[in-house]
Motif scaffolding. Structure first.
Motif, PDB file in Angstrom:
ATOM      1  N   UNK A 155       0.783  -1.232   0.000  1.00  0.00           N
ATOM      2  CA  UNK A 155       0.000   0.000   0.000  1.00  0.00           C
ATOM      3  C   UNK A 155       0.808   1.271   0.000  1.00  0.00           C
ATOM      4  N   UNK A 156       1.965   1.259   0.667  1.00  0.00           N
ATOM      5  CA  UNK A 156       2.842   2.413   0.678  1.00  0.00           C
ATOM      6  C   UNK A 156       2.185   3.666   1.226  1.00  0.00           C
ATOM      7  N   UNK A 157       2.722   4.843   0.874  1.00  0.00           N
ATOM      8  CA  UNK A 157       2.183   6.107   1.375  1.00  0.00           C
ATOM      9  C   UNK A 157       0.753   6.390   0.918  1.00  0.00           C
ATOM     10  N   UNK A 158       0.272   5.670  -0.099  1.00  0.00           N
ATOM     11  CA  UNK A 158      -1.102   5.891  -0.566  1.00  0.00           C
ATOM     12  C   UNK A 158      -2.133   5.380   0.432  1.00  0.00           C
ATOM     13  N   UNK A 159      -1.752   4.419   1.230  1.00  0.00           N
ATOM     14  CA  UNK A 159      -2.713   3.731   2.094  1.00  0.00           C
ATOM     15  C   UNK A 159      -3.515   4.680   2.990  1.00  0.00           C
ATOM     16  N   UNK A 160      -2.872   5.594   3.725  1.00  0.00           N
ATOM     17  CA  UNK A 160      -3.666   6.479   4.602  1.00  0.00           C
ATOM     18  C   UNK A 160      -4.489   7.517   3.854  1.00  0.00           C
ATOM     19  N   UNK A 161      -4.278   7.663   2.550  1.00  0.00           N
ATOM     20  CA  UNK A 161      -5.048   8.624   1.756  1.00  0.00           C
ATOM     21  C   UNK A 161      -6.297   8.011   1.143  1.00  0.00           C
ATOM     22  N   UNK A 162      -6.496   6.727   1.401  1.00  0.00           N
ATOM     23  CA  UNK A 162      -7.613   6.009   0.781  1.00  0.00           C
ATOM     24  C   UNK A 162      -8.714   5.730   1.794  1.00  0.00           C
ATOM     25  N   UNK A 163      -9.944   6.077   1.425  1.00  0.00           N
ATOM     26  CA  UNK A 163     -11.088   5.678   2.244  1.00  0.00           C
ATOM     27  C   UNK A 163     -11.286   4.169   2.169  1.00  0.00           C
ATOM     28  N   UNK A 164     -10.984   3.608   1.013  1.00  0.00           N
ATOM     29  CA  UNK A 164     -11.075   2.169   0.792  1.00  0.00           C
ATOM     30  C   UNK A 164      -9.843   1.748   0.004  1.00  0.00           C
ATOM     31  N   UNK A 165      -9.072   0.807   0.538  1.00  0.00           N
ATOM     32  CA  UNK A 165      -7.848   0.384  -0.121  1.00  0.00           C
ATOM     33  C   UNK A 165      -7.917  -1.099  -0.470  1.00  0.00           C
ATOM     34  N   UNK A 166      -7.707  -1.391  -1.735  1.00  0.00           N
ATOM     35  CA  UNK A 166      -7.610  -2.768  -2.212  1.00  0.00           C
ATOM     36  C   UNK A 166      -6.146  -3.014  -2.540  1.00  0.00           C
ATOM     37  N   UNK A 167      -5.466  -3.686  -1.621  1.00  0.00           N
ATOM     38  CA  UNK A 167      -4.023  -3.891  -1.724  1.00  0.00           C
ATOM     39  C   UNK A 167      -3.760  -5.310  -2.223  1.00  0.00           C
ATOM     40  N   UNK A 168      -3.233  -5.421  -3.413  1.00  0.00           N
ATOM     41  CA  UNK A 168      -2.905  -6.732  -3.979  1.00  0.00           C
ATOM     42  C   UNK A 168      -1.692  -7.279  -3.235  1.00  0.00           C
ATOM     43  N   UNK A 169      -1.760  -8.507  -2.735  1.00  0.00           N
ATOM     44  CA  UNK A 169      -0.666  -9.063  -1.942  1.00  0.00           C
ATOM     45  C   UNK A 169       0.504  -9.531  -2.814  1.00  0.00           C
TER      46      UNK A 169
END
Length: 200
Positions: A155-169
């Motif tokens: 997710x990196x730095x984008x993670x906290x900027x997302x209301x909903x995060x779909x992080x591919x493992x």
């Protein structure tokens, strides 16, 4: 028989890697996918827009997914065109923003003029570190736009900027991109099923 045994084995391994990732998403990402479906449904019902942005291969994915919202995903499903925009698809706007404001603003600048509260932004970045996507997500937050991340590599730095995060493992760019398109197709199909009674 074409190719060496090594090549045949590598091809099989590549297919299995992708399958393993999709099986994990099927069990780990369901709640997030359905939350994204709900916000996209609400935006579409109220005539709001979906925005997509990404760089390189993710820019192609942004255009791919936006097109399927405005045109169609499934040939058997008749529905109206739904408003969606791939930020960065217009080379004049892209180069003007890059020239006048810097590359980090190439998505945020047009979004600030085109978007509004109730819209949804999909920020697509396999690393979670693309500065132009991060900036667009940050600007979207200030505008009341729901932010959805199609991410990879934790997710990196984008993670906290997302209301909903779909992080591919995965940290492998190709595998992440493959999964992003799969997720985008699944989200749109589920939205179609909700909005077009004959679709499901």
């Amino acid at each position: 028989m074409f190719g060496s045994q090594q090549e045949r084995a590598r091809f099989a391994a590549l297919m299995e890697e992708g399958a393993v990732i999709r099986r994990r998403l099927a069990t780990e990402a369901t709640d997030t996918v359905l939350a994204v479906v709900a916000v996209c449904e609400a935006a579409t019902r109220s005539g709001r827009r979906l925005f997509f942005c990404g760089n390189g291969g993710s820019a192609a994915d942004a255009m791919h997914l936006a097109t399927e919202w405005t045109i169609r995903l499934r040939g058997a499903v008749e529905r109206p065109s739904w408003p969606a925009v791939a930020l960065g698809a217009d080379p004049t706007a892209l180069t003007a923003a890059g020239n006048d404001y810097g590359f980090a603003e190439v998505f945020a600048r047009p979004l600030s003029g085109l978007g509004g509260a109730g819209d949804v932004l999909f920020g697509i970045t396999t690393s979670g570190r693309s500065s132009s996507v991060l900036r667009a997500l940050a600007v979207a937050r200030t505008m009341g736009i729901t932010t959805v991340g199609l991410l990879g590599a934790g997710g990196g730095p984008a993670l906290p900027l997302c209301d909903h995060a779909l992080v591919v493992p995965s940290a492998e760019t190709a595998r992440v991109q493959e999964a992003h398109i799969t997720l985008g197709h699944a989200i749109l199909e589920l939205v179609e099923n909700r909005l077009v009674p004959a679709a499901s």
